[in-house]
Design an enzyme around this catalytic site. Structure first.
Site, short mmCIF file in Angstrom:
data_model
loop_
_atom_site.label_atom_id
_atom_site.label_comp_id
_atom_site.label_asym_id
_atom_site.label_seq_id
_atom_site.Cartn_x
_atom_site.Cartn_y
_atom_site.Cartn_z
CB CYS A 1 -0.90 0.03 1.23
SG CYS A 1 -2.27 -1.13 1.15
CG LEU A 2 1.35 3.37 -3.40
CD1 LEU A 2 0.93 4.13 -4.64
CD2 LEU A 2 2.82 3.04 -3.45
#
Length: 111
Positions: A110-111
């Site tokens: 996940c960014l």
């Protein structure tokens, strides 16, 4: 790095607000973390949080969105194993927000 104060105890957080020490998690900690996300925890939230913690114990990682949806669907049924359901509970990024409240590390992709 910042700290969260829960019942008079300072709990260290990383720069993104995740617990630095997973053993610091408690239901009171989860409530405080959820409040920081603008979420009031309901029974539906706790179901997801408990499953996330179960997933972590089983696989030793925080799930990204796709495996999270699949895992929720397997345990709570197809109605709750949908992205839109999780998005309503943990906006705007269910895998990240729910993992944070569950006291788990940030999902790796996940960014």
């Amino acid at each position: 790095m910042s700290n969260l104060v829960v019942n008079g105890q300072e709990i260290p957080l990383d720069k993104e607000g995740y617990l630095r020490n997973l053993d610091d998690w408690s239901k009171d900690t989860a409530i405080q973390l959820a409040n920081g996300e603008g979420i009031e925890l309901t029974e539906e939230h706790w179901q997801i949080i408990e499953l996330l913690q179960e997933f972590y114990r089983e696989f030793e990682l925080s799930p990204a969105m796709r495996p999270l949806v699949k895992y929720i669907g397997q345990h709570l049924g197809a109605e709750k194993g949908r992205s839109i359901y999780l998005m309503q509970l943990f906006p705007p990024s269910p895998a990240k927000v729910a993992s944070k409240i569950a006291g788990l590390p940030k999902p790796t992709n996940c960014l």
